[in-house]
Design a protein around this motif. Structure first.
Motif, PDB file in Angstrom:
ATOM      1  N   UNK A 288       0.871  -1.185   0.000  1.00  0.00           N
ATOM      2  CA  UNK A 288       0.000   0.000   0.000  1.00  0.00           C
ATOM      3  C   UNK A 288       0.908   1.235   0.000  1.00  0.00           C
ATOM      4  N   UNK A 289       1.364   1.672  -1.183  1.00  0.00           N
ATOM      5  CA  UNK A 289       2.339   2.766  -1.215  1.00  0.00           C
ATOM      6  C   UNK A 289       1.759   4.142  -0.865  1.00  0.00           C
ATOM      7  N   UNK A 290       0.439   4.280  -0.846  1.00  0.00           N
ATOM      8  CA  UNK A 290      -0.167   5.568  -0.517  1.00  0.00           C
ATOM      9  C   UNK A 290      -1.561   5.344   0.084  1.00  0.00           C
ATOM     10  N   UNK A 291      -2.235   6.412   0.388  1.00  0.00           N
ATOM     11  CA  UNK A 291      -3.615   6.406   0.894  1.00  0.00           C
ATOM     12  C   UNK A 291      -3.826   5.649   2.201  1.00  0.00           C
ATOM     13  N   UNK A 292      -2.921   5.781   3.112  1.00  0.00           N
ATOM     14  CA  UNK A 292      -3.111   5.209   4.440  1.00  0.00           C
ATOM     15  C   UNK A 292      -2.342   6.083   5.425  1.00  0.00           C
ATOM     16  N   UNK A 293      -2.859   7.298   5.629  1.00  0.00           N
ATOM     17  CA  UNK A 293      -2.107   8.280   6.406  1.00  0.00           C
ATOM     18  C   UNK A 293      -1.996   7.917   7.879  1.00  0.00           C
ATOM     19  N   UNK A 294      -2.840   7.032   8.379  1.00  0.00           N
ATOM     20  CA  UNK A 294      -2.766   6.613   9.775  1.00  0.00           C
ATOM     21  C   UNK A 294      -1.950   5.344   9.964  1.00  0.00           C
ATOM     22  N   UNK A 295      -1.198   4.956   8.949  1.00  0.00           N
ATOM     23  CA  UNK A 295      -0.419   3.724   9.034  1.00  0.00           C
ATOM     24  C   UNK A 295       0.516   3.689  10.253  1.00  0.00           C
ATOM     25  N   UNK A 296       1.213   4.775  10.594  1.00  0.00           N
ATOM     26  CA  UNK A 296       2.046   4.700  11.801  1.00  0.00           C
ATOM     27  C   UNK A 296       1.245   4.336  13.056  1.00  0.00           C
ATOM     28  N   UNK A 297       0.036   4.842  13.171  1.00  0.00           N
ATOM     29  CA  UNK A 297      -0.818   4.491  14.307  1.00  0.00           C
ATOM     30  C   UNK A 297      -1.181   3.009  14.278  1.00  0.00           C
ATOM     31  N   UNK A 298      -1.546   2.512  13.105  1.00  0.00           N
ATOM     32  CA  UNK A 298      -1.910   1.097  12.972  1.00  0.00           C
ATOM     33  C   UNK A 298      -0.719   0.192  13.293  1.00  0.00           C
ATOM     34  N   UNK A 299       0.469   0.598  12.846  1.00  0.00           N
ATOM     35  CA  UNK A 299       1.682  -0.166  13.145  1.00  0.00           C
ATOM     36  C   UNK A 299       1.916  -0.187  14.656  1.00  0.00           C
TER      37      UNK A 299
END
Length: 126
Positions: free
Chosen positions: A57-68
Motif C-alpha cells: 500500500x504505497x499511498x492512501x493510508x495516512x494513519x499507518x504509523x498508528x496502525x503499526x
C-alpha cells in the motif's frame, strides 16, 4: 497516483525494507549491549513493518504509523500472556524470537517513538 509512481515508491519501500531488515538481523546476531539491541532495535522494528506494508500500500493510508503502533503493542501484550508457551512453541528458538517472550513497557515506548518518527516522515512526505 500513476502506476509508474506507485511502482517507484514500491521499489523504494522494498529497498528500505531489505536494508532495515538486514540491520535488524545484524543487531540481533552481533550486538549484545544495553542500548542498541533493546532500544534502537525496537524503534527500527516498526520501521521494518511500515516499509513492508508500504510495499503493498504505497499511498492512501495516512494513519499507518498508528496502525503499526497498535499492532506492535498488541504483540507486546500477547507476550505478557506468554503466547509462545500457550502455542507450545517455547522450545522453538526462531518462533520465540519472532513472537517475543518477555513483556516490557519500555518496548511499547520504543514502538511509540518509532511510530512518532514515522508519523513525522508521513507528514513531511505530504
Amino acid at each position: 497516483m500513476q502506476n509508474q509512481k506507485k511502482r517507484k515508491l514500491r521499489i523504494r519501500y522494498a529497498l528500505a525494507f531489505v536494508m532495515l531488515l538486514g540491520i535488524e538481523v545484524l543487531i540481533a546476531l552481533f550486538v549484545h549491549d544495553a542500548f542498541i539491541r533493546p532500544y534502537v532495535g525496537d524503534v527500527l522494528v516498526v520501521a521494518v513493518l511500515y516499509a513492508a506494508v508500504r510495499i503493498v500500500i504505497p499511498d492512501r493510508c495516512r494513519l499507518l504509523p498508528l496502525y503499526i503502533f497498535l499492532f506492535a503493542a498488541m504483540v507486546e501484550c500477547l507476550q505478557y500472556f506468554e503466547l509462545v508457551r500457550l502455542l507450545g512453541v517455547a522450545d522453538n528458538a526462531f518462533l520465540r524470537v519472532l513472537i517475543g517472550s518477555v513483556f516490557d513497557w519500555k518496548d511499547v515506548l520504543c514502538y511509540g517513538a518509532g511510530c512518532i518518527l514515522l508519523g513525522i516522515y508521513e507528514w513531511k512526505r505530504k
